[in-house]
Scaffold this active site. Sequence first.
Site, PDB file in Angstrom:
ATOM      1  N   ASP A 189     -24.538 -10.230  -3.254  1.00 37.52           N
ATOM      2  CA  ASP A 189     -24.496  -8.786  -2.945  1.00 37.52           C
ATOM      3  C   ASP A 189     -25.785  -8.355  -2.241  1.00 37.52           C
ATOM      4  OD1 ASP A 189     -22.692  -7.582  -5.922  1.00 37.52           O
ATOM      5  OD2 ASP A 189     -22.216  -9.034  -4.333  1.00 37.52           O
ATOM      6  N   TYR A 237     -25.499  -8.682   1.406  1.00 43.94           N
ATOM      7  CA  TYR A 237     -24.603  -7.666   1.965  1.00 43.94           C
ATOM      8  C   TYR A 237     -25.366  -6.335   2.070  1.00 43.94           C
ATOM      9  CZ  TYR A 237     -20.432  -4.907   2.845  1.00 43.94           C
ATOM     10  OH  TYR A 237     -19.500  -4.070   3.430  1.00 43.94           O
ATOM     11  N   ASP A 238     -26.086  -6.013   0.997  1.00 40.80           N
ATOM     12  CA  ASP A 238     -26.834  -4.740   0.982  1.00 40.80           C
ATOM     13  C   ASP A 238     -27.934  -4.743   2.040  1.00 40.80           C
ATOM     14  OD1 ASP A 238     -26.676  -4.511  -2.675  1.00 40.80           O
ATOM     15  OD2 ASP A 238     -25.189  -4.085  -1.091  1.00 40.80           O
ATOM     16  N   SER A 277      13.224   3.872  -0.215  1.00 44.24           N
ATOM     17  CA  SER A 277      13.051   3.622  -1.652  1.00 44.24           C
ATOM     18  C   SER A 277      14.089   2.566  -2.042  1.00 44.24           C
ATOM     19  CB  SER A 277      13.280   4.914  -2.427  1.00 44.24           C
ATOM     20  OG  SER A 277      14.589   5.382  -2.165  1.00 44.24           O
ATOM     21  N   LYS A 310       6.664  -5.952  -8.267  1.00 42.14           N
ATOM     22  CA  LYS A 310       6.742  -4.544  -7.866  1.00 42.14           C
ATOM     23  C   LYS A 310       5.521  -3.819  -8.453  1.00 42.14           C
ATOM     24  CE  LYS A 310       9.912  -0.601  -7.523  1.00 42.14           C
ATOM     25  NZ  LYS A 310       9.010   0.430  -8.067  1.00 42.14           N
ATOM     26  N   LYS A 344      14.009  -3.565 -12.627  1.00 38.93           N
ATOM     27  CA  LYS A 344      13.021  -2.764 -13.351  1.00 38.93           C
ATOM     28  C   LYS A 344      12.776  -3.309 -14.761  1.00 38.93           C
ATOM     29  CE  LYS A 344      11.873   0.946 -12.194  1.00 38.93           C
ATOM     30  NZ  LYS A 344      10.786   1.611 -11.455  1.00 38.93           N
TER      31      LYS A 344
HETATM   32  N1  LIG Z   1       6.539  -6.368  -2.463  1.00 42.43           N
HETATM   33  C1  LIG Z   1       7.233  -5.255  -2.246  1.00 42.43           C
HETATM   34  O1  LIG Z   1       8.088  -5.159  -1.395  1.00 42.43           O
HETATM   35  C2  LIG Z   1       6.933  -4.065  -3.090  1.00 42.43           C
HETATM   36  C3  LIG Z   1       5.981  -4.156  -4.098  1.00 42.43           C
HETATM   37  N2  LIG Z   1       5.677  -3.090  -4.870  1.00 42.43           N
HETATM   38  C4  LIG Z   1       6.280  -1.906  -4.692  1.00 42.43           C
HETATM   39  N3  LIG Z   1       5.963  -0.870  -5.502  1.00 42.43           N
HETATM   40  C5  LIG Z   1       7.264  -1.755  -3.677  1.00 42.43           C
HETATM   41  C6  LIG Z   1       8.000  -0.585  -3.331  1.00 42.43           C
HETATM   42  C7  LIG Z   1       8.837  -0.805  -2.301  1.00 42.43           C
HETATM   43 BR1  LIG Z   1       9.990   0.509  -1.493  1.00 42.43          BR
HETATM   44  S1  LIG Z   1       8.767  -2.384  -1.710  1.00 42.43           S
HETATM   45  C8  LIG Z   1       7.574  -2.832  -2.894  1.00 42.43           C
END
Ligand SMILES: NC(=O)c1cnc(N)c2cc(Br)sc12
Length: 319
Positions: free
Chosen positions: A34, A37-38, A83, A116, A311
């Site tokens: 670091d 870098y600094d 979405s 996700k 999910k």
């Molecule tokens: N890897 C991906 O495509 C991805 C990852 N994390 C998310 N929250 C989302 C949302 C969408 Br819309 S795509 C995606």
Amino acid sequence: MDLQAAEKRAQELHNLLNQYNYEYYVLDQPSVPDSEYDRLTQELLKIEEEFPELQTSESPTQRVGGQVLDAFKKVQHNVPMLSLANAFNEDDLRDFDRRVRQALDENSYSYVCELKIDGLAVSLKYEDGLFVQGSTRGDGTVGEDISANLRTIRSIPLRLREPLTLEVRGEAFMPKQSFIALNAIRDEKGEEPFANPRNAAAGSLRQLDPRIAASRNLDIFLYGVAEAEELGVSTHSESLEMLERLGFKTNNERKVCRTIDDVIQYVSGWADKRPKLSYEIDGIVIKVNSLAQQKELGTTAKSPRWAIAFKFPAEEVVT
Ligand SMILES: NC(=O)c1cnc(N)c2cc(Br)sc12
């Protein structure tokens, strides 16, 4: 030092500081301490103080602007930020696969499974390799310009490793440890804690003062290239490889799956691994890998037919 020499040295320092920033924040493999870098940053600040015309927006010293905005400008997304439809169990995934197979002319297709990320979807625009704008998803077609806040995220390159003009999509997020530390500070100040890292990231990126966003240790994973086919890419996997080549941070926990059985096995493997991650995820994104097949499948009013989000139940954050 005259202006010409200062300009030459400033460019050398931009290259060095961009490379070291990339190694530290994107690769997590710093090659210099670091202190080095600094030292280089101080040298560049001194040159920019002596020659203000060299203090350009692409300079590594200009990540955190001092101007507090009155409001966020609106940004039109030329390529809508879609979405995802949700799947909650194995039958939902098999129904999705059945719809894909019936809609595609040919039977050979593969999926890409990605984590996700539980954060805030953002779009980043680059012109000739330079970061020019960053925005929220908003309603998918109109978002808000949060460029000043996104610039403060150190894993976002201000200059790409190739001078391309393109738009990329990703998820900005707050790492779990940053979330815990932030709430501890808010608690000491008698302020309301954030409910979860996603809200903390969204709240931080919606600050009108970029210095606040800069203090929140935000990070990002990029996962898409708008109009990737126009850049000679034919699969989603290749889009991710392109993002990495350009200097973006991507999430390497991903797998190409040839069958929905492989997808189901991958998804079930992640349910109990989540607590080990340094960031929150709320599921697994499954996409048809071929961009041509994505196009053939198309989208409904708001979601792609070629992708689905499996999910998980909300994760209990250790506080
Ligand atoms: N890897 C991906 O495509 C991805 C990852 N994390 C998310 N929250 C989302 C949302 C969408 Br819309 S795509 C995606």
